[in-house]
Design a protein around this motif. Structure first.
Motif, mmCIF file in Angstrom:
data_model
loop_
_atom_site.group_PDB
_atom_site.id
_atom_site.type_symbol
_atom_site.label_atom_id
_atom_site.label_comp_id
_atom_site.label_asym_id
_atom_site.label_seq_id
_atom_site.Cartn_x
_atom_site.Cartn_y
_atom_site.Cartn_z
ATOM 1 N N GLY A 179 -4.170 5.738 -3.024
ATOM 2 C CA GLY A 179 -4.216 5.189 -4.386
ATOM 3 C C GLY A 179 -3.480 3.866 -4.502
ATOM 4 N N SER A 180 -2.841 3.404 -3.396
ATOM 5 C CA SER A 180 -2.040 2.170 -3.483
ATOM 6 C C SER A 180 -2.919 0.932 -3.497
ATOM 7 C CB SER A 180 -1.111 2.056 -2.270
ATOM 8 O OG SER A 180 -0.278 3.161 -2.181
ATOM 9 N N LYS A 181 -2.323 -0.123 -4.057
ATOM 10 C CA LYS A 181 -2.930 -1.461 -3.977
ATOM 11 C C LYS A 181 -2.255 -2.152 -2.790
ATOM 12 C CE LYS A 181 -3.115 -5.600 -6.844
ATOM 13 N NZ LYS A 181 -2.866 -6.102 -8.205
ATOM 14 N N VAL A 182 -3.080 -2.656 -1.874
ATOM 15 C CA VAL A 182 -2.530 -3.247 -0.649
ATOM 16 C C VAL A 182 -2.928 -4.718 -0.598
ATOM 17 C CG1 VAL A 182 -2.579 -3.128 1.881
ATOM 18 C CG2 VAL A 182 -2.735 -1.027 0.541
ATOM 19 N N GLY A 183 -1.937 -5.593 -0.439
ATOM 20 C CA GLY A 183 -2.208 -7.037 -0.352
ATOM 21 C C GLY A 183 -2.652 -7.383 1.062
ATOM 22 N N SER A 184 -3.491 -8.425 1.179
ATOM 23 C CA SER A 184 -3.964 -8.812 2.518
ATOM 24 C C SER A 184 -2.845 -9.546 3.260
ATOM 25 C CB SER A 184 -5.191 -9.697 2.406
ATOM 26 O OG SER A 184 -4.830 -10.932 1.839
ATOM 27 N N ARG A 185 -2.979 -9.598 4.589
ATOM 28 C CA ARG A 185 -1.960 -10.264 5.411
ATOM 29 C C ARG A 185 -1.966 -11.768 5.189
ATOM 30 N NH1 ARG A 185 0.518 -8.988 10.264
ATOM 31 N NH2 ARG A 185 1.212 -6.849 10.099
ATOM 32 N N ASN A 186 -3.163 -12.322 4.850
ATOM 33 C CA ASN A 186 -3.240 -13.777 4.713
ATOM 34 C C ASN A 186 -3.244 -14.217 3.239
ATOM 35 O OD1 ASN A 186 -5.697 -12.701 4.208
ATOM 36 N ND2 ASN A 186 -6.875 -14.087 5.492
ATOM 37 N N GLY A 187 -2.812 -13.317 2.348
ATOM 38 C CA GLY A 187 -2.652 -13.688 0.935
ATOM 39 C C GLY A 187 -3.946 -14.025 0.201
ATOM 40 N N LYS A 188 -5.073 -13.566 0.721
ATOM 41 C CA LYS A 188 -6.357 -13.947 0.099
ATOM 42 C C LYS A 188 -6.865 -12.941 -0.926
ATOM 43 C CE LYS A 188 -8.765 -17.278 2.805
ATOM 44 N NZ LYS A 188 -9.906 -17.488 3.676
ATOM 45 N N GLY A 189 -6.184 -11.840 -1.092
ATOM 46 C CA GLY A 189 -6.665 -10.849 -2.044
ATOM 47 C C GLY A 189 -5.990 -9.512 -1.824
ATOM 48 N N PHE A 190 -6.603 -8.476 -2.353
ATOM 49 C CA PHE A 190 -6.023 -7.134 -2.242
ATOM 50 C C PHE A 190 -7.140 -6.100 -2.278
ATOM 51 C CE2 PHE A 190 -6.385 -8.235 -6.676
ATOM 52 C CZ PHE A 190 -6.961 -7.106 -7.229
ATOM 53 N N ILE A 191 -6.818 -4.900 -1.837
ATOM 54 C CA ILE A 191 -7.760 -3.777 -1.953
ATOM 55 C C ILE A 191 -6.982 -2.560 -2.468
ATOM 56 C CG2 ILE A 191 -9.297 -4.549 -0.093
ATOM 57 C CD1 ILE A 191 -7.949 -2.517 1.770
ATOM 58 N N HIS A 192 -7.708 -1.587 -2.954
ATOM 59 C CA HIS A 192 -7.076 -0.302 -3.273
ATOM 60 C C HIS A 192 -7.540 0.692 -2.218
ATOM 61 C CE1 HIS A 192 -6.432 -2.118 -7.271
ATOM 62 N NE2 HIS A 192 -5.387 -1.306 -7.284
ATOM 63 N N VAL A 193 -6.607 1.485 -1.714
ATOM 64 C CA VAL A 193 -6.984 2.460 -0.684
ATOM 65 C C VAL A 193 -6.994 3.852 -1.315
ATOM 66 C CG1 VAL A 193 -6.400 1.204 1.412
ATOM 67 C CG2 VAL A 193 -4.574 2.305 0.141
ATOM 68 N N LEU A 194 -8.188 4.438 -1.412
ATOM 69 C CA LEU A 194 -8.352 5.693 -2.164
ATOM 70 C C LEU A 194 -8.683 6.863 -1.253
ATOM 71 C CD1 LEU A 194 -10.524 4.301 -5.119
ATOM 72 C CD2 LEU A 194 -8.034 4.356 -4.903
ATOM 73 N N ARG A 195 -8.279 8.039 -1.721
ATOM 74 C CA ARG A 195 -8.630 9.274 -1.001
ATOM 75 C C ARG A 195 -10.105 9.561 -1.296
ATOM 76 N NH1 ARG A 195 -4.984 12.993 0.081
ATOM 77 N NH2 ARG A 195 -3.639 12.440 -1.653
ATOM 78 N N PRO A 196 -10.903 9.868 -0.265
ATOM 79 C CA PRO A 196 -12.327 10.118 -0.547
ATOM 80 C C PRO A 196 -12.537 11.368 -1.402
ATOM 81 C CG PRO A 196 -11.913 9.955 1.817
ATOM 82 C CD PRO A 196 -10.575 9.999 1.148
#
Ligand code: SAM
Length: 371
Positions: free
Chosen positions: A52-69
């Motif tokens: 459920g966390s929001k994870v920032g990219s390594r190169n600062g270009k954006g983010f994703i949310h990682v969800l449980r299926p």
């Protein structure tokens, strides 16, 4: 089914939520990267991150949310090998086939496994799904996924042509679901697979009415009853709270005013958004519009123009609709009491298929036991 741990571990299947339209599954693999237009991510960095966390990219270009299926997210994210069933149909079929924990279900074809994942969750460990697919590669891919998702004990996948060779179970299933180009040719076989000691059900999913006609004939010939065809369409409703009203005419008047107010606001917002865009372009020169409109422009999650335009209310809606009473009865003595009303959008889009349902009564009609 999928991992129930709080945190992501190596080997887990994770749903990466990129935007509302872009959702993709990934299996967390050591040394692997995810390189997308919203940045660069290392799978190893996801290990130990709470679902459920929001994870920032390594190169600062954006983010994703990682969800449980979940089966719902899997349907939105899965790799398409065929056309698939979506949630509105899946929910309707599951409910009308009375699929519940402990149910024994037969399905053909497996396709991309969208329906299978939902059924596997519904029947749980006390039930079972027998799924059949005649395309070898699709069958082996689906088998791999069922095993990776911990469903190997709940789903048995068989590679075979059910129209020609039938099913591997006899007098066993509580329900049969057919998503095949020629469901009518599998109906006699489906009848064999169904239990004969209680009422059982079948559903055939077909996109055209000619297929439905042939299916209905075959169902009649095979002794099925209560043959009913449905089409499941999603109709959005707008729900609002309005001052108390005494009659339907009052309600219409209130809704008309509210709609006019909303329409005025919508037009003002469109004008303001256009003006802002024009001002910004003037200030910055003509920048790449596509880049400008990107939902993800920074890792900060800053709102973009797409978000602003999304906030503009939807198209105006007709007033000729349901007026649903609130669960709390409006008290006329209290001037602040409000009534909840809902209006359906007049336009309904999205035909997927016709759903033809039928029942098979027990062999001895005196003993009707609902499964
Ligand atoms: N319901 C699936 C889902 O939600 O992912 C999609 C099913 S897909 C539209 C239909 C599948 O049926 C295809 O993968 C096709 O190969 C398979 N199929 C067609 N005829 C078949 C047959 N006679 N026996 C077994 N599978 C068959």
């Amino acid at each position: 089914m999928w991992s129930t741990a709080r945190e992501i571990a190596l080997g887990d299947t994770v749903i990466a939520w990129l935007t509302r339209e872009l959702i993709q599954p990934l299996v967390v693999t050591p040394g692997k990267d995810l390189n997308i237009r919203f940045g660069y991510y290392r799978h190893d960095d996801l290990v130990g991150v709470p679902y459920g966390s929001k994870v920032g990219s390594r190169n600062g270009k954006g983010f994703i949310h990682v969800l449980r299926p979940t089966p719902e997210l899997w349907t939105m994210a899965l790799p398409h090998r065929t056309q698939i069933l979506y949630l509105a149909d899946i929910a309707f079929i599951t409910s009308h086939l009375d699929i519940k924990p402990g149910s024994r279900v037969v399905e053909a074809g497996t396709g991309s496994g969208s329906f299978s994942h939902s059924v596997a969750r519904s029947v749980g460990k006390t039930g079972h799904l027998w799924s059949y697919e005649f395309h070898e590669l699709r069958a082996s891919k689906a088998k791999e996924e069922f095993t990776r998702h911990g469903l190997a004990d709940i789903v048995t996948l068989t590679h075979r042509n059910v129209c020609k060779d039938g099913f591997t179970v006899e007098s066993t299933a509580d329900a049969v679901f057919l998503d095949l180009p020629m469901p009518w040719s599998a109906i006699p076989q489906a009848r064999k697979a169904l239990r004969k000691d209680c009422l059982t059900r079948i559903c055939c999913f077909s996109p055209c009415i000619e297929q439905v006609q042939r299916t209905v004939t075959a169902l009649n010939d095979a002794g099925f009853t209560e043959i009913t065809m449905y089409e499941s369409l999603v109709r959005p409703h707008e729900v609002d709270q309005v001052p108390p009203m005494r009659s339907v005419d009052d309600a219409r008047e209130i809704l008309k005013k509210a709609e006019q107010k909303r329409e005025d606001k919508r037009l003002r917002q469109i004008a303001a958004t256009r003006q802002n865009l024009a001002n910004k372009r003037k200030r910055e020169g003509e920048t790449d519009l596509a880049e400008e409109e990107s939902h993800h422009d920074t890792a900060s999650g800053k709102r973009t123009k797409t978000d602003e335009i999304d906030d503009i209310p939807q198209e105006p809606i007709s007033l000729d609709h349901n007026i649903a009473g609130s669960s709390e009865v409006a008290d006329a003595t209290k001037p602040t009491a409000k009534t909840t009303v809902s209006k359906a959008f007049p336009e309904v889009r999205g035909h997927t298929s016709y759903l033809t349902f039928a029942c098979l009564l027990p062999a001895s009609p005196e003993v009707i036991v609902d499964a």
